[in-house]
Motif scaffolding. Sequence first.
Motif, PDB file in Angstrom:
ATOM      1  N   SER A 101       0.823  -1.206   0.000  1.00 43.77           N
ATOM      2  CA  SER A 101       0.000   0.000   0.000  1.00 43.77           C
ATOM      3  C   SER A 101       0.863   1.265   0.000  1.00 43.77           C
ATOM      4  O   SER A 101       0.437   2.296  -0.518  1.00 43.77           O
ATOM      5  N   ARG A 102       2.044   1.194   0.595  1.00 44.95           N
ATOM      6  CA  ARG A 102       2.942   2.344   0.582  1.00 44.95           C
ATOM      7  C   ARG A 102       4.374   1.865   0.765  1.00 44.95           C
ATOM      8  O   ARG A 102       4.620   0.807   1.350  1.00 44.95           O
ATOM      9  N   ALA A 103       5.291   2.646   0.227  1.00 48.98           N
ATOM     10  CA  ALA A 103       6.715   2.379   0.363  1.00 48.98           C
ATOM     11  C   ALA A 103       7.375   3.597   0.989  1.00 48.98           C
ATOM     12  O   ALA A 103       6.866   4.720   0.915  1.00 48.98           O
ATOM     13  N   LEU A 104       8.523   3.371   1.617  1.00 46.71           N
ATOM     14  CA  LEU A 104       9.261   4.417   2.327  1.00 46.71           C
ATOM     15  C   LEU A 104      10.663   4.501   1.766  1.00 46.71           C
ATOM     16  O   LEU A 104      11.269   3.477   1.416  1.00 46.71           O
ATOM     17  N   VAL A 105      11.199   5.708   1.690  1.00 47.60           N
ATOM     18  CA  VAL A 105      12.528   5.912   1.117  1.00 47.60           C
ATOM     19  C   VAL A 105      13.329   6.827   2.035  1.00 47.60           C
ATOM     20  O   VAL A 105      12.796   7.773   2.619  1.00 47.60           O
ATOM     21  N   ASP A 106      14.611   6.514   2.174  1.00 45.24           N
ATOM     22  CA  ASP A 106      15.499   7.329   3.007  1.00 45.24           C
ATOM     23  C   ASP A 106      16.938   6.935   2.673  1.00 45.24           C
ATOM     24  O   ASP A 106      17.184   6.013   1.881  1.00 45.24           O
ATOM     25  N   LEU A 136      14.884   1.622  -0.092  1.00 46.64           N
ATOM     26  CA  LEU A 136      13.437   1.708  -0.263  1.00 46.64           C
ATOM     27  C   LEU A 136      12.823   0.475   0.381  1.00 46.64           C
ATOM     28  O   LEU A 136      13.227  -0.655   0.073  1.00 46.64           O
ATOM     29  N   THR A 137      11.882   0.688   1.294  1.00 46.85           N
ATOM     30  CA  THR A 137      11.270  -0.410   2.033  1.00 46.85           C
ATOM     31  C   THR A 137       9.764  -0.386   1.835  1.00 46.85           C
ATOM     32  O   THR A 137       9.198   0.587   1.313  1.00 46.85           O
ATOM     33  N   ASP A 138       9.120  -1.454   2.293  1.00 49.09           N
ATOM     34  CA  ASP A 138       7.661  -1.459   2.313  1.00 49.09           C
ATOM     35  C   ASP A 138       7.195  -0.754   3.584  1.00 49.09           C
ATOM     36  O   ASP A 138       7.986  -0.154   4.318  1.00 49.09           O
ATOM     37  N   ALA A 139       5.906  -0.818   3.862  1.00 52.16           N
ATOM     38  CA  ALA A 139       5.351  -0.085   5.005  1.00 52.16           C
ATOM     39  C   ALA A 139       5.871  -0.618   6.336  1.00 52.16           C
ATOM     40  O   ALA A 139       5.839   0.106   7.337  1.00 52.16           O
ATOM     41  N   HIS A 140       6.352  -1.870   6.376  1.00 55.61           N
ATOM     42  CA  HIS A 140       6.831  -2.452   7.624  1.00 55.61           C
ATOM     43  C   HIS A 140       8.347  -2.397   7.756  1.00 55.61           C
ATOM     44  O   HIS A 140       8.887  -2.868   8.765  1.00 55.61           O
ATOM     45  N   GLY A 141       9.044  -1.877   6.772  1.00 55.44           N
ATOM     46  CA  GLY A 141      10.493  -1.787   6.850  1.00 55.44           C
ATOM     47  C   GLY A 141      11.230  -2.910   6.163  1.00 55.44           C
ATOM     48  O   GLY A 141      12.447  -3.024   6.326  1.00 55.44           O
ATOM     49  N   ILE A 142      10.552  -3.742   5.384  1.00 56.05           N
ATOM     50  CA  ILE A 142      11.232  -4.804   4.631  1.00 56.05           C
ATOM     51  C   ILE A 142      11.982  -4.163   3.476  1.00 56.05           C
ATOM     52  O   ILE A 142      11.374  -3.487   2.639  1.00 56.05           O
ATOM     53  N   PRO A 143      13.302  -4.338   3.385  1.00 56.54           N
ATOM     54  CA  PRO A 143      14.062  -3.685   2.311  1.00 56.54           C
ATOM     55  C   PRO A 143      13.736  -4.290   0.949  1.00 56.54           C
ATOM     56  O   PRO A 143      13.896  -5.489   0.724  1.00 56.54           O
ATOM     57  N   LEU A 144      13.280  -3.438   0.039  1.00 55.84           N
ATOM     58  CA  LEU A 144      12.963  -3.867  -1.319  1.00 55.84           C
ATOM     59  C   LEU A 144      14.102  -3.591  -2.288  1.00 55.84           C
ATOM     60  O   LEU A 144      14.292  -4.335  -3.247  1.00 55.84           O
ATOM     61  N   ALA A 145      14.852  -2.517  -2.065  1.00 56.09           N
ATOM     62  CA  ALA A 145      15.979  -2.175  -2.935  1.00 56.09           C
ATOM     63  C   ALA A 145      16.924  -1.273  -2.169  1.00 56.09           C
ATOM     64  O   ALA A 145      16.509  -0.519  -1.279  1.00 56.09           O
TER      65      ALA A 145
END
Length: 266
Positions: A101-106, A136-145
Motif C-alpha cells: 500500500s505504501r513504500a518508504l525511502v530514506d 526503499l522499504t515497504d510499510a513495515h520496513g522490509i528492504p525492497l531495494a
Amino acid sequence: MAKPLVSDALWERIEPLLPRPKPRRFRFPGRKPLDRRKVLTGIVFILKTGIAWEDLPTECGWGCGITCKRYLRRWQRQGVWQKLHEVLLAELNGADRIDWSRALVDSATVRAPHGGADTGPNPTDRRKLGSKHHVLTDAHGIPLAMTLTGANRHDVTQLLPLVDAVPAVRGQRGRPRRRPRRLQGDRAYDSEPHRRELRRRGIEPVLAKRRTEHGSGLGVFRWFVERTLSWGHQFGRMRLRWDRLPPIHKAFMSLACSLICLRFLV
C-alpha cells in the motif's frame, strides 16, 4: 549456546543458488575445495564484525580471508546475493508479509576511509570521504531495494533509480509485483519532476515539501525505513566502508538486506 552465523534457514535458501564446484580430475586433482557453508560463515562473520579480510581467523575452518573475499566476488558476479534477496522477498510476498500500500525511502551516510568509486566528500562530516546508502522499504520496513552512491549525491537523484531497482517480486498468483501504490519521503525528495515520473509509473507521491512548517505527520510512518537503516548499520561492514571496490560493498549490502528479510520470516 550461541546462535550459528549461518542458520539452517539461511542455508536452505541459499544452497540451491550457489554454483556447483567443478568436478575434480582423477589424476592430479589439486587442492580440495572448501565447504561452501563454511565459506559463507566466514563471509557473514566479516559482515557482522567488520574486521579486515586478513584478520579472519583460519582456525575456524572457513579458510583465509582472501579466499572468502574471492568467493564473495565470484558469487556477486554470478548474481547469487541478488537472487537470495529476491527469493526471500517472494517468500515474504507469498506469506502476505509485504505491504504494497505504501513504500518508504530514506538514506544514510557512512565513512569510506580508503576511498574508491562511489565515494565523495561528505558535506555533514567535514568533507571526509564517504558513501551513501539509499534504501526503499515497504510499510513495515522490509528492504525492497538498496543503492550506493557517493556521500555528496543528493537524495532526490536516487529516487527513481531506487524505484526502478525493485525486483519483480513473485510469491502470489498473477503477475509479479514491483510497484507500491504510494511512496513517502522527507523534504530531501521534494521535486515536481520526480512527482510526475512517479505518477507516470502508477505511484502516488507523498513527499514532504520544503519551506513549509514541520508537523506533516509523515514521521509517524517513516520511522520504519529509519529502523531498517539502523539494522543495516549494525553490521560492521555496513557501518564503515573499508572496501574500495563497489562490487564488494554492494555484495555486503545485498547480503545485509537478505539477513534483514530473513528476520521477518523466522
